[in-house]
Each structure stands twice: as C-alpha cells, then as structure tokens.
Design an enzyme around this catalytic site. Structure first.
Site, PDB file in Angstrom:
ATOM      1  N   VAL A 138       0.866  -1.180   0.000  1.00 36.55           N
ATOM      2  CA  VAL A 138       0.000   0.000   0.000  1.00 36.55           C
ATOM      3  C   VAL A 138       0.899   1.225   0.000  1.00 36.55           C
ATOM      4  O   VAL A 138       1.810   1.338   0.822  1.00 36.55           O
ATOM      5  CB  VAL A 138      -0.945   0.012   1.209  1.00 36.55           C
ATOM      6  CG1 VAL A 138      -1.723   1.322   1.260  1.00 36.55           C
ATOM      7  CG2 VAL A 138      -1.919  -1.164   1.134  1.00 36.55           C
ATOM      8  N   LYS A 139       0.651   2.111  -0.951  1.00 34.13           N
ATOM      9  CA  LYS A 139       1.483   3.311  -1.093  1.00 34.13           C
ATOM     10  C   LYS A 139       0.983   4.414  -0.169  1.00 34.13           C
ATOM     11  O   LYS A 139      -0.199   4.762  -0.176  1.00 34.13           O
ATOM     12  CB  LYS A 139       1.477   3.800  -2.546  1.00 34.13           C
ATOM     13  CG  LYS A 139       2.144   2.838  -3.507  1.00 34.13           C
ATOM     14  CD  LYS A 139       2.006   3.271  -4.958  1.00 34.13           C
ATOM     15  CE  LYS A 139       2.979   4.362  -5.306  1.00 34.13           C
ATOM     16  NZ  LYS A 139       2.969   4.626  -6.783  1.00 34.13           N
ATOM     17  N   ILE A 140       1.924   4.951   0.607  1.00 28.43           N
ATOM     18  CA  ILE A 140       1.657   6.065   1.511  1.00 28.43           C
ATOM     19  C   ILE A 140       2.590   7.204   1.132  1.00 28.43           C
ATOM     20  O   ILE A 140       3.809   6.997   1.054  1.00 28.43           O
ATOM     21  CB  ILE A 140       1.885   5.655   2.980  1.00 28.43           C
ATOM     22  CG1 ILE A 140       0.880   4.588   3.402  1.00 28.43           C
ATOM     23  CG2 ILE A 140       1.787   6.873   3.899  1.00 28.43           C
ATOM     24  CD1 ILE A 140       1.087   4.072   4.816  1.00 28.43           C
TER      25      ILE A 140
END
Length: 366
Positions: A138-140
């Site tokens: 998951v890209k943050i």
C-alpha cells in the site's frame, strides 16, 4: 536472457513496471513482461485514470456495481482492487521464488489523505484487510503527515511503498519511520516489507528550469546532473542506515531492508538518453520502476554495471555546485512534493468525474 534479467541477476536491481491495465492482465501482456524480467508493478491515480477512462474493458463490472447501488467512488475502488488482485496472482510466483523480496503490486491510498495521518493509517490498513495477500504494497505519501502513518502501518506488520520522496532529509525520516515501525511490531518481521520511492526525473525538470533562468555557463553546465546526484546520495544514506547495531538487531529477527525504489525514471527532456535514470542508478538492493518505453529502451541499449555509488564524491560536488550557482535544492524538493500531491489529487478527482460521466451513460443504456 534479457538485459532486464541481467539487471537483477548481475546488478542486484529489480526492474518493475510503472503501469497497470486490465487488458494487459487479461490478454497476457503483463505475463510477457514477467517473462522478460519484470519483478513487480506500481500504480498510482494517474495510471488508473488513463486505464479506466480509456478502455471499455471495465464497463461490465462498472455496470454491475452501479446496479448494486455502489457510489462512483466505491465503484472505482472495487475495480482497482480487482486489477490489483489479478496482478498479485500473476506476480505471486516471483514473490515466492524470491523469498518475499520481489513480486509486489502497489495500490495507493486516496491522494486527498496526503496531509491526514489518521485517515492515511486507517485507509492503508483497510486496503491490507481488503486485499489480504503477502505481496501487496500500500502506497503512503512520504509527507510529514505520512511519516507517523508509515510507522503505524509497519508497526501493525503490514507492508508499505512510501511514495513521493524527493529530499534526502525526508528520506532519512522515512527510514527512521520504517525502523521504528519494525521495532514496535510484536510479530514475525520476515513477511514485513517496504520500499522507499525516491523520485528522479522531476528533480531535473525543475532544477534545469532554474539553471536556464540563471543562464551563466557554470549554471548551464549543471543541467541534467541534479537528479542523479540526489538519488546517488540517497543510496549512500540507505547503506549507512541499514548497517550497524540497530539494524543488525532487526535483521537478526528476520527484518528486510527498505529498498530504495527509483521512481519517475523516464526522461522528461528528449535530449537526454532514454536510459539516463537507469544506467546511473544501478546497485544491489534497489528497485527501478519504469514505464514500458523505458523498460524497452534499457533492454535494447542499457548497460548493467554498479553505478549508484561508483563516485559519491562527484555527486556531492554536483549538489555543492548547484548551491554555488544559486539553486536551493531544499526549495526545489519542497515544491516538487507539493506539486506531486496536487497532481495525484487532480488525477484522482478527474478520474472520479470521468467515471461519473460514464456512469450516467451506462445507466442510460438500461
């Protein structure tokens, strides 16, 4: 053996594909990229905008979701999750064969959350719960507000792709968030993974504009050098931080290094070689995510050699010279972060608006 495979086997760098399209998944194009040596996929709101608004392949699922009463935004997330899950299945053998080092597919939290720590944390954990696969990233965003979210999600034992990194100081803070998250997690560290996406070509695009505006021979001689030097010093920072007693204690418990991922590696200036941001940034424990044109170019004309830390003194000199001619790199990277957040937010908003128009058309068919 392709040069992309050589890049991994000899150079220690994993080539990833910076694009995802449903027709590629269904028609075998993504599988062919894997055969050529691609070891992961990244996506972002701009990529989904182009895919979903430009293809009819999503229409059947979209129509069904609308019939069930889903909102347009909920439809987007359902369609995106379907693509991610299908891509994860294709890359799972790469993940398993690499003992969890590669084979990842990334999906990004909504860009409107870039300045919202609690919202980012909740969204990232929700996506991990919704897509319960070991090779999901998951890209943050690596904003100041994103740092506590990165630490919290890693601390919950979930894997993260930190995106939108431009400055060395912010990259150092991201590494700290990763290490602190690992130290906080009371579980098996081996499945926990992260990459730090350090953006490259956008640095040159902005710095070059400033150098042209300055206009002196000394300034113009620095065109096309800032981005590579900045990234090479990021690799030096990676080597420094993932060594020593603190890291060794985590590694003894099975922790993986947080690999630097070179992002935005297609050249924006057509006068630069198409493989500029690949050839110059090769080193062990790195990733380079490239659009298909850059992957093709490297496969045809790239050079596999360890270059990212071959001359760090020269990289430091470039940054010193930039300061000497009046380029404030901190101001550049602050501006690029703001523009990056705004760009992804705009792409997401335009995507939802376009899907809203398509929803009206599909409802009109009934």
């Amino acid at each position: 053996m392709t040069k992309l495979q050589d890049l991994h086997d000899e150079g220690g760098q994993s080539p990833w594909l910076d694009n995802l399209r449903r027709d590629w998944i269904h028609e075998g194009e993504l599988a062919r990229w894997i055969e050529r040596g691609v070891r992961g996929v990244t996506s972002n709101p701009s990529i989904f905008q182009k895919a979903m608004t430009g293809q009819a392949v999503y229409d059947d699922q979209f129509r069904s979701l609308l019939a069930d009463g889903a909102s347009v935004e909920d439809c987007f997330w359902s369609m995106a999750v379907t693509d991610i899950e299908d891509a994860l299945a294709l890359f799972r053998p790469v993940h398993d064969a690499s003992d969890g080092v590669d084979g990842y597919v990334s999906i990004e939290v909504a860009p409107s959350l870039a300045r919202d720590t609690e919202g980012t944390t909740a969204s990232a954990l929700d996506l991990h719960a919704r897509i319960d696969e070991p090779n999901l990233y998951v890209k943050i965003p690596g904003t100041a507000e994103g740092l506590p979210a990165i630490q919290a999600v890693i601390g919950a034992g979930k894997s993260v792709n930190v995106t939108l990194l431009f400055s060395l100081s912010r990259y150092e803070a991201v590494i700290e968030a990763y290490l602190a998250g690992l130290e906080a997690f009371d579980g098996d560290l081996a499945p926990v993974s992260s990459v730090a996406s350090f953006f490259v070509s956008r640095v040159d695009a902005e710095v070059d504009k400033r150098l042209v505006a300055i206009g002196t021979p000394e300034a113009l001689a620095l065109k096309g050098k800032a981005a590579v030097a900045n990234a090479q010093l990021a690799y030096e920072l990676f080597l420094e931080k993932f060594s020593g007693p603190r890291w060794e204690a985590l590694a003894a418990k099975g922790a993986k290094v947080q690999r630097p991922l070179w992002a935005s590696t297609s050249t924006k200036d057509p006068s630069y070689p198409p493989t500029l941001y690949v050839d110059t940034l090769i080193a062990p424990d790195t990733v380079n995510t490239m659009p298909e044109a850059t992957l093709d170019a490297f496969d045809e004309q790239g050079t596999v050699a360890r270059t990212a830390d071959a001359d760090l003194g020269a990289a430091r000199q470039v940054l010193a010279d930039l300061a000497g001619v009046g380029v404030d790199l901190d101001d550049v990277t602050d501006q690029l972060e703001e523009e990056g957040v705004a760009s992804f937010t705009k792409a997401f908003d335009e995507l939802i608006a376009s899907l809203g128009e398509k929803a009206a058309d599909l409802r009109g068919e009934a």
